[in-house]
Write an enzyme that holds these catalytic residues in place. Structure first.
Site, PDB file in Angstrom:
ATOM      1  CG  HIS A   1     114.814  18.715 -18.206  1.00 48.70           C
ATOM      2  ND1 HIS A   1     114.988  17.385 -17.513  1.00 48.70           N
ATOM      3  CD2 HIS A   1     113.356  19.199 -18.065  1.00 48.70           C
ATOM      4  CE1 HIS A   1     113.952  17.123 -16.677  1.00 48.70           C
ATOM      5  NE2 HIS A   1     113.070  18.336 -17.435  1.00 48.70           N
TER       6      HIS A   1
ATOM      7  CE1 TYR B   1     107.993  11.918 -11.283  1.00 45.66           C
ATOM      8  CE2 TYR B   1     107.958  11.958 -13.528  1.00 45.66           C
ATOM      9  CZ  TYR B   1     108.272  12.148 -12.708  1.00 45.66           C
ATOM     10  OH  TYR B   1     109.475  12.893 -11.840  1.00 45.66           O
TER      11      TYR B   1
ATOM     12  CD  GLU C   1     111.911  13.227 -15.128  1.00 50.37           C
ATOM     13  OE1 GLU C   1     110.828  13.337 -14.169  1.00 50.37           O
ATOM     14  OE2 GLU C   1     113.000  14.195 -15.619  1.00 50.37           O
TER      15      GLU C   1
ATOM     16  CD  GLU D   1     109.703  13.857 -18.835  1.00 43.65           C
ATOM     17  OE1 GLU D   1     108.989  13.012 -17.909  1.00 43.65           O
ATOM     18  OE2 GLU D   1     108.683  14.816 -18.702  1.00 43.65           O
TER      19      GLU D   1
ATOM     20  CG  ASN E   1     111.154  10.576 -16.895  1.00 36.21           C
ATOM     21  OD1 ASN E   1     112.924  10.560 -16.591  1.00 36.21           O
ATOM     22  ND2 ASN E   1     111.292  12.451 -17.512  1.00 36.21           N
TER      23      ASN E   1
ATOM     24  NE  ARG F   1     117.883  12.900 -16.314  1.00 37.33           N
ATOM     25  CZ  ARG F   1     116.256  13.371 -17.241  1.00 37.33           C
ATOM     26  NH1 ARG F   1     115.551  12.867 -16.450  1.00 37.33           N
ATOM     27  NH2 ARG F   1     116.273  13.305 -18.585  1.00 37.33           N
TER      28      ARG F   1
END
Length: 529
Positions: free
Chosen positions: A181, A369, A438, A226, A367, A136
């Site tokens: 991005h 985290y 991610e 995002e 994503n 990606r």
């Protein structure tokens, strides 16, 4: 004199040799020259429609299914460098790092970064060494269209990405492309950027160039990465690129044009390209999972937090009704009226717009985290202080003292949150195919990155539980990142890579870390050691 059989057999052998020679020559020439259409291969992504079908052995042995895909990610500004080379124009992040160097740790820039513009083959070698199925990466809009539209089409930019895509296919790695991005062209920002309705048309023009030039070899597209983060920080608080300070209004305008531009590109692909290119289009969302600070009274706070962070974008795309989450519509509208405004700060979706946006995603990019504890803010809404999305949400976030923190101040290790959010997607949006785009851990960049190894083990176990036990439809897992890179306002002070990059050397040598061996083992054995 040769018999007819001997002659025909010789002809057939020569023909076979010619075909093999032509195939290898095609790959070689196209990888070097950047021309189109190397031979495509079958990857785990091609079987993702059945990725949620788990056999008994995989369940009993707690193994990833053979058709589950693994990949790694980067972003153009964070790795490419060559910020003003070969016709590239400035992006909003070039502007931020050059005009506001004080905003970045150690006044760092992405001017050279990992020098992947010249060293992309080294990145591909790292991907291949680990055994990833896909890569990606993002395309720099300002490298292809410096002024945002066709008047500035830059052939050198197209050539670079053609070479990268062809080299990936030659290495048997599927390209998965993010269109933006964070790094929109500064020229487009000068016209208002994502706060302007003009953005929708500019983004559509840009996407059309990508489909025409790369769509024969790129089958998986992500429009935006995002949007919560870049809208809130970039157009609300103004701390990230493009540093527009308009809290309470700017972030909502940005989000609105993210959704409209995404839908426009999805329909463009449907109308002109899908029948021939057979690709899939999605968007990557971010947002934490939340746990109640008080297990009894804060359950509604959890749902509210999820709606204000993730539902803001997911509800218009994936819900049955479309449009923004009802809680956002009612509360932001109420706050706006109390502030003396004649209209809501949250833009309105007409019925036509709602229908236009709803269903325009073939997969749910996400994503993950970290997570947070959440409770309601007990204070009454204050109309005398500036608005913001956080103020509209009216929530207070905290962390559990037992959670371990990474190098990044915001990143706490909460692997169970990954399982929690996947189950929320399943329940809230009728089990869409989810691609984890991610997941990663920050440290100082050491080669023996035991903490990152432990982070990935825990998160992959949580993912397996969601996949095997909860039957969540997850089609792939993407590591952030294959290499250490420029981490936005943190510069090079925090590292996320599976490979160390020597930023003090002009050669930017890549060296594998311990975590790369973990992922290599997981991909090969389908098990977590």
């Amino acid at each position: 004199m040769q018999s007819r059989y001997t002659f025909e057999r010789t002809q057939f052998t020569v023909m076979k040799l010619a075909i093999v020679y032509f195939w290898f020559w095609n790959i070689l020439v196209r990888s070097i020259s950047g021309s189109h259409s190397p031979i495509l291969i079958t990857t785990p992504f091609d079987r993702w429609s059945s990725s949620n079908k788990i056999d008994d052995n995989e369940l009993a042995e707690k193994k990833f299914p053979e058709n589950f895909a693994f990949g790694a990610a980067t972003a153009a500004y964070q790795i490419e460098g060559a910020w003003n080379i070969d016709g590239k124009g400035p992006s909003v992040w070039d502007t931020l790092t050059h005009n506001h160097p004080e905003a970045v740790v150690n006044r760092a820039t992405g001017d050279v970064a990992c020098d992947s513009y010249n060293r992309y083959q080294e990145d591909i070698a790292a991907l291949k060494e680990v055994g990833f199925d896909y890569y990606r990466f993002s395309i720099s809009w300002s490298r292809i269209l410096p002024d945002g539209d066709l008047s500035s089409l830059n052939r050198a930019g197209l050539d670079y990405y053609n070479k990268l895509i062809n080299a990936l296919w030659a290495a048997r790695i599927e390209p998965l492309v993010t269109m933006v991005h964070y790094d929109i062209p500064q020229y487009v920002q000068n016209l208002g950027g994502l706060a302007s309705p003009l953005f929708v048309e500019y983004f559509k023009i840009y996407a059309d160039v990508l489909f025409k030039n790369f769509g024969d070899r790129v089958r998986y597209w992500i429009t935006h990465n995002e949007p919560y983060d870049f809208c809130v920080e970039g157009y609300g608080y103004g701390t990230d690129g493009p540093m527009v300070h308009a809290p309470g209004v700017g972030e909502y305008l940005c989000a609105h044009h993210v959704l409209l531009s995404h839908a426009a590109v999805y329909h463009l692909y449907d109308d002109n390209y899908r029948q021939d290119q057979h690709g899939k289009i999605g968007m990557t969302l971010s947002g934490r999972y939340f746990y109640p600070t008080d297990n009894v009274t804060d359950l509604n706070a959890v749902d509210r937090a999820l709606q204000f962070q993730i539902g803001w974008f997911a509800h218009p795309l994936f819900s049955e009704t479309g449009g923004y989450p009802p809680i956002m519509i009612s509360d932001i509208g109420d706050h706006s009226l109390r502030e003396g405004r004649s209209m809501s700060r949250l833009p309105e979706f007409s019925e036509e717009m709602t229908s236009y946006v709803r269903g325009t995603a073939d997969f749910f990019g996400y994503n993950y985290y970290t997570s947070r504890l959440v409770t309601f803010d007990k204070n009454e809404y204050d109309v005398d202080t500036p608005p913001s999305v956080d103020k509209d949400a009216g929530l207070v976030y905290s962390v559990d003292p037992s959670w371990i923190r990474a190098k990044s101040t915001w990143l706490y290790v909460v692997p169970e949150g990954l399982r929690g959010i996947l189950n929320w997607f399943k329940q809230e949006y009728n089990d869409p195919p989810v691609l984890i785009t991610e997941n990663g851990y920050s440290d100082d960049g050491q080669l023996n990155d035991d903490d990152r190894v432990e982070y990935y083990k825990q998160h992959l176990n949580a993912l397996l539980d969601a996949l095997l036990e909860d039957k969540c439809q997850v089609v792939g897992f993407t590591v952030w990142s294959i290499i250490d890179n420029f981490e936005w306002l943190r510069g090079y002070s925090e590292k996320f890579g599976l490979y160390h990059v020597n930023f003090s050397s002009p050669n930017r040598e890549r060296t594998p870390k311990l975590s790369s061996k973990l992922l290599q083992s997981v991909i090969k054995t389908r098990e977590i050691p």
